[in-house]
Every structure is written in structure tokens, then in C-alpha cells.
Motif scaffolding. Sequence first.
Motif, PDB file in Angstrom:
ATOM      1  N   VAL A 228      -9.556   1.788  -5.480  1.00  0.00           N
ATOM      2  CA  VAL A 228      -9.650   2.555  -4.187  1.00  0.00           C
ATOM      3  C   VAL A 228      -8.706   3.602  -3.808  1.00  0.00           C
ATOM      4  CG1 VAL A 228     -10.155   2.275  -1.606  1.00  0.00           C
ATOM      5  CG2 VAL A 228     -10.840   0.551  -3.145  1.00  0.00           C
ATOM      6  N   ALA A 229      -7.615   3.407  -3.948  1.00  0.00           N
ATOM      7  CA  ALA A 229      -6.564   4.577  -3.936  1.00  0.00           C
ATOM      8  C   ALA A 229      -6.755   5.645  -4.723  1.00  0.00           C
ATOM      9  CB  ALA A 229      -5.065   3.905  -4.250  1.00  0.00           C
ATOM     10  N   ARG A 230      -7.319   5.655  -5.819  1.00  0.00           N
ATOM     11  CA  ARG A 230      -7.539   6.681  -6.812  1.00  0.00           C
ATOM     12  C   ARG A 230      -8.986   7.180  -6.744  1.00  0.00           C
ATOM     13  NH1 ARG A 230      -3.725   7.358 -10.502  1.00  0.00           N
ATOM     14  NH2 ARG A 230      -2.093   5.585 -10.622  1.00  0.00           N
TER      15      ARG A 230
ATOM     16  N   LEU B  37       4.220  -0.774  -9.023  1.00  0.00           N
ATOM     17  CA  LEU B  37       2.940  -0.461  -8.724  1.00  0.00           C
ATOM     18  C   LEU B  37       2.564   0.854  -8.884  1.00  0.00           C
ATOM     19  CD1 LEU B  37       2.843  -2.197  -4.756  1.00  0.00           C
ATOM     20  CD2 LEU B  37       1.869  -2.989  -6.889  1.00  0.00           C
ATOM     21  N   ASN B  38       0.919   0.901  -9.387  1.00  0.00           N
ATOM     22  CA  ASN B  38       0.568   2.313  -9.540  1.00  0.00           C
ATOM     23  C   ASN B  38       0.069   2.842  -8.361  1.00  0.00           C
ATOM     24  OD1 ASN B  38       1.390   2.100 -12.377  1.00  0.00           O
ATOM     25  ND2 ASN B  38      -0.490   0.812 -12.780  1.00  0.00           N
ATOM     26  N   TYR B  39       0.333   2.332  -7.261  1.00  0.00           N
ATOM     27  CA  TYR B  39      -0.231   3.063  -5.949  1.00  0.00           C
ATOM     28  C   TYR B  39       0.840   2.658  -4.827  1.00  0.00           C
ATOM     29  CZ  TYR B  39      -1.771  -1.461  -4.358  1.00  0.00           C
ATOM     30  OH  TYR B  39      -1.922  -2.604  -3.693  1.00  0.00           O
ATOM     31  N   ASP B  40       0.682   3.174  -3.624  1.00  0.00           N
ATOM     32  CA  ASP B  40       1.611   2.855  -2.646  1.00  0.00           C
ATOM     33  C   ASP B  40       0.684   2.489  -1.380  1.00  0.00           C
ATOM     34  OD1 ASP B  40       2.913   2.961  -0.063  1.00  0.00           O
ATOM     35  OD2 ASP B  40       4.583   3.860  -1.120  1.00  0.00           O
ATOM     36  N   PRO B  41       0.732   1.443  -1.041  1.00  0.00           N
ATOM     37  CA  PRO B  41      -0.409   1.027   0.148  1.00  0.00           C
ATOM     38  C   PRO B  41      -0.270   1.839   1.441  1.00  0.00           C
ATOM     39  CG  PRO B  41       0.541  -0.886  -0.992  1.00  0.00           C
ATOM     40  CD  PRO B  41       1.430   0.188  -1.205  1.00  0.00           C
ATOM     41  N   VAL B  42       0.942   2.330   1.553  1.00  0.00           N
ATOM     42  CA  VAL B  42       1.199   3.130   3.026  1.00  0.00           C
ATOM     43  C   VAL B  42       0.929   4.440   2.646  1.00  0.00           C
ATOM     44  CG1 VAL B  42       2.965   3.981   4.568  1.00  0.00           C
ATOM     45  CG2 VAL B  42       2.927   1.445   3.756  1.00  0.00           C
ATOM     46  N   ARG B  43       1.244   5.058   1.525  1.00  0.00           N
ATOM     47  CA  ARG B  43       1.048   6.314   1.159  1.00  0.00           C
ATOM     48  C   ARG B  43      -0.622   6.522   0.712  1.00  0.00           C
ATOM     49  NH1 ARG B  43       4.021   7.390  -3.728  1.00  0.00           N
ATOM     50  NH2 ARG B  43       1.968   6.791  -4.809  1.00  0.00           N
ATOM     51  N   ASP B  44      -1.076   5.692   0.065  1.00  0.00           N
ATOM     52  CA  ASP B  44      -2.488   6.127  -0.955  1.00  0.00           C
ATOM     53  C   ASP B  44      -3.550   5.629  -0.159  1.00  0.00           C
ATOM     54  OD1 ASP B  44      -0.887   7.130  -2.808  1.00  0.00           O
ATOM     55  OD2 ASP B  44      -0.571   5.762  -3.921  1.00  0.00           O
TER      56      ASP B  44
END
Length: 320
Positions: A76-78, A103-110
Motif C-alpha cells: 500500500v505504501a508503494r 523495513l522497506n517502508y516507514d509507517p509514519v512517513r509512507d
Amino acid sequence: MSRSFAFATLLACLAVPAAGQEYPAKPVRIIVGFPPGGGSDIIARLVAQKLSGLLGQPVVVENRPGASANIAAELVARSAADGYTLLFGNSSLSISPAVFRKLNYDPVRDLVPISMASSYPFALTAHPSLPVRSVKELVALAKAKPDALAYASAGAGTMSHMAMELLRLRTGGVRIQHLPYKGAAPASVSLISGETQIAFLVMPVAAVQVKAGKLRGLAVAAPERSAAAPEMPTMKEAGVAGHEAVQWNGYFAPTRTPRPVLDRLHRDIAKTVHLADVKQKFEAQGATPSGNTPAEFAAFFHVETEKWADVARKSGTRLD
């Protein structure tokens, strides 16, 4: 970038209106990071059915289990920030940044919070063959026989895992083997079958199995007893103060999703979770409807992230 700065940036972004667009003009996908049959999946499908009517478009639930829901979250982040691919995330999102080294994403940032759907406590449950009827007896047995017991979780780094880590911290570091599964449903099956002896299960699942006599309820990890299983004491009543583990779930979109889209989704999600029949089904499972605003959900998410980061640090929980 610090979490506090990222959180402040998130709130600022929520306050800035984005360009409007006609929405929705096609089906909406809801990605769930766990297999069918678990607590998150049950709630997601219940809401999706009603939400489709309000949005005027099909709302399709897709299960993408694995890696403590991080596979679904990264997907979802991507995704395009257009409101057509959403994450139905749960408490694992607030734990992952602290326990996973990469992690290949950041829950707060992405990801941007839209609205919480519901919350419900975890219950500490045991297989009936285990000779314990209270948390006190369980702790005594675990101390007498280190590593002799095994507990199931929905996966390493999930709330059901960290709830046990918190119990270990509050009871002097009892040693119990951890058997992680790919979701709450297979973890529940392992406990019911006797493959594992104990587990923190979400109340919607635990209440049904306890009433059926397939599991024994030892305590609920919440400040108050649950209406779904009022006979079950709280962890504090059971002698373990400072232990609360609540499973929340809610909707997230990719960062930069237009504000009008977030507002529309929040409005319809809030309406859905408070529909009389939906609310009744939630409460029958021990879940409390929410429907809070994006800013309220973001603030809650920040608090949860800090709480479980502290538990991970003190317990030494780190995962590759």
C-alpha cells in the motif's frame, strides 16, 4: 528523521487541503496483512460490505499475509496515492519500526491514517489440557519448567507476540517458547489443537472458543472486563499490573493522498462502523467501534508506537 518530527509533519499534512477529484470512480481495494478468518479479516470484510454501498463502488478485500503484515503495508505504501488501494492495518504497524531491523517502508512517513474501525482487547488463553486456571498458576508453572511451554502468536513482531513479551517483563522474565504463525487464524488453530499451550488471542476469537469449551480464558489485557466474556478477570485483577494489550485496526492510505479523498473515506467509514447492525456485530465479538478522525487516529498511532518501542527495547526484541 525523528519520530516526533515525522509525527508533527504528518499532522501538518493532514491539515493542508489537497486538490479535489471525483472519487470514487472505480472499485476500492482493501489490503489485509493476515489470512482469512482472523480478527482483522473479520472486521475488514464486515465493514467493506457496508462501505461499498456508501461509496457507490465495490470494495474488495484482498489478503496479503506475511512478515507481520509488513508485506501488505509495503504494498500500500508503494501504491498510487489516489484512494483506490488502502491498508486495513492493525496494531502490528505500531510495533514493526521498533522490532524489525530492516523495513522497506516507514509507517509514519509512507502511510497516512484515515480512521480507526474498532478496537478490542487481547485475552490470555490456554489449552484445557494445561493444568492451570489462573495467570498466577501459569506463571508458577512456567518458572518451574523453563521453556517447557510454547505459545502461539500471529507472527513475530505482532501484538500477540509483544503482549507475551510484556507479560514476561511484568512477571520476572518467565521463559516460554515462541511459535509464530502466519496470522491469528492459524495461531488459534494451533492452540485449539494442543500444538501450543497458551496464546494471547483477540477477544472476538477468544470469547467464542472459551464459551465453546475449546479454550480456557485466564485474563483479559484491558483496564476493564469485556462484555464478551465478563467472567474473565483483567490482568490487573489476575495479579499482573501494568499489562494492557489492545488490538486496534483501521484504514491507512499512501502519503500524499488528496485531503478530499481522506475526508470522504473517513466520513463513510465512520458512518459504517456506527450502523446499528454493524455496531451490534462488533460488540457481540467484544469489539468497540471507533470511526475517529485522521488527526485523532494519527495521535493515537504515535502513542502506541512509543509504547511498544519501549517494550521492544526492554525485552530485547529485534527481528531481521
